[in-house]
Design a protein around this motif. Structure first.
Motif, short mmCIF file in Angstrom:
data_model
loop_
_atom_site.label_atom_id
_atom_site.label_comp_id
_atom_site.label_asym_id
_atom_site.label_seq_id
_atom_site.Cartn_x
_atom_site.Cartn_y
_atom_site.Cartn_z
N HIS A 24 0.74 -1.21 0.48
CA HIS A 24 -0.39 0.14 0.35
C HIS A 24 1.32 0.94 0.52
N LEU A 25 0.42 2.43 -0.16
CA LEU A 25 1.14 3.27 -0.80
C LEU A 25 0.74 4.53 0.33
N VAL A 26 1.54 4.87 1.05
CA VAL A 26 1.54 6.16 1.44
C VAL A 26 1.97 7.37 1.08
N PHE A 27 1.89 8.63 0.70
CA PHE A 27 1.53 9.70 0.82
C PHE A 27 2.03 10.39 1.36
N HIS A 28 2.78 11.34 2.43
CA HIS A 28 2.73 12.07 2.73
C HIS A 28 2.94 13.58 2.27
#
Length: 187
Positions: A24-28
């Protein structure tokens, strides 16, 4: 606008980066990296010439469109599920200020609501941020983390190490170079 990297450029960047599709990609997203353009004296007349309510609405729309831009890219071009976390801090973090003398103090002085030059811009930003805080709960996988008094690095690090996101692939959008230290094998 400038906060949105063109898809063709993103394609070039991600062509050489291996991203496990099962992650899963988490974009901060550090919102200061979007809002910084409002804090240029040369643009004050232009910004202040727009009726206040219109300026708030335009800022909210711009930020939400930026979020949508990246969400669409991650989903359609990378084929990855994603979470987008917005961070915003207007208060100089005491911990970093002790370690790094005058850590980003000029930036935090601009963000002070009592700043003579930028006080009206800060009020505009506050109203837009309050509006965004109110609407993001209605968007799946978009969160606003109010990190008042906490540096972006610390806030992002805490989220990255949390049980919920520790096994995810992380991307950091920030003009602040300190969070780049967090980039590792799963970033």
């Amino acid at each position: 606008g400038r906060s949105r990297i063109k898809y063709t450029i993103l394609d070039e960047i991600f062509r050489s980066v291996y991203i496990p599709k099962e992650n899963h990609l988490v974009f901060h997203m550090d919102m200061s990296s979007i809002l910084y353009r409002l804090y240029r004296e040369k643009d004050l007349d232009t910004i202040q010439s727009v009726p206040y309510e219109v300026a708030v609405k335009d800022l909210v729309i711009s930020i939400m469109n930026t979020i949508g831009h990246y969400r669409r890219y991650f989903t359609t071009r990378l084929g990855m599920s994603n979470t987008i976390i917005l961070y915003f801090n207007q208060v100089e973090p005491s911990y970093q200020s002790i370690i790094f003398d005058k850590y980003r103090s000029s930036w935090y002085k601009l963000l002070n609501i009592k700043n003579i030059t930028f006080g009206p811009i800060n009020q505009l930003v506050n109203d837009a941020v309050d509006f965004i805080k109110g609407i993001v709960p209605y968007f799946d996988g978009i969160y606003f983390l109010s990190s008042s008094g906490v540096d972006d690095y610390t806030a992002i690090n805490h989220v990255m190490k949390s049980r919920l996101y520790k096994d995810c692939y992380h991307l950091i959008f920030s003009r602040n170079m300190l969070p780049t230290q967090l980039i590792g094998a799963n970033c």
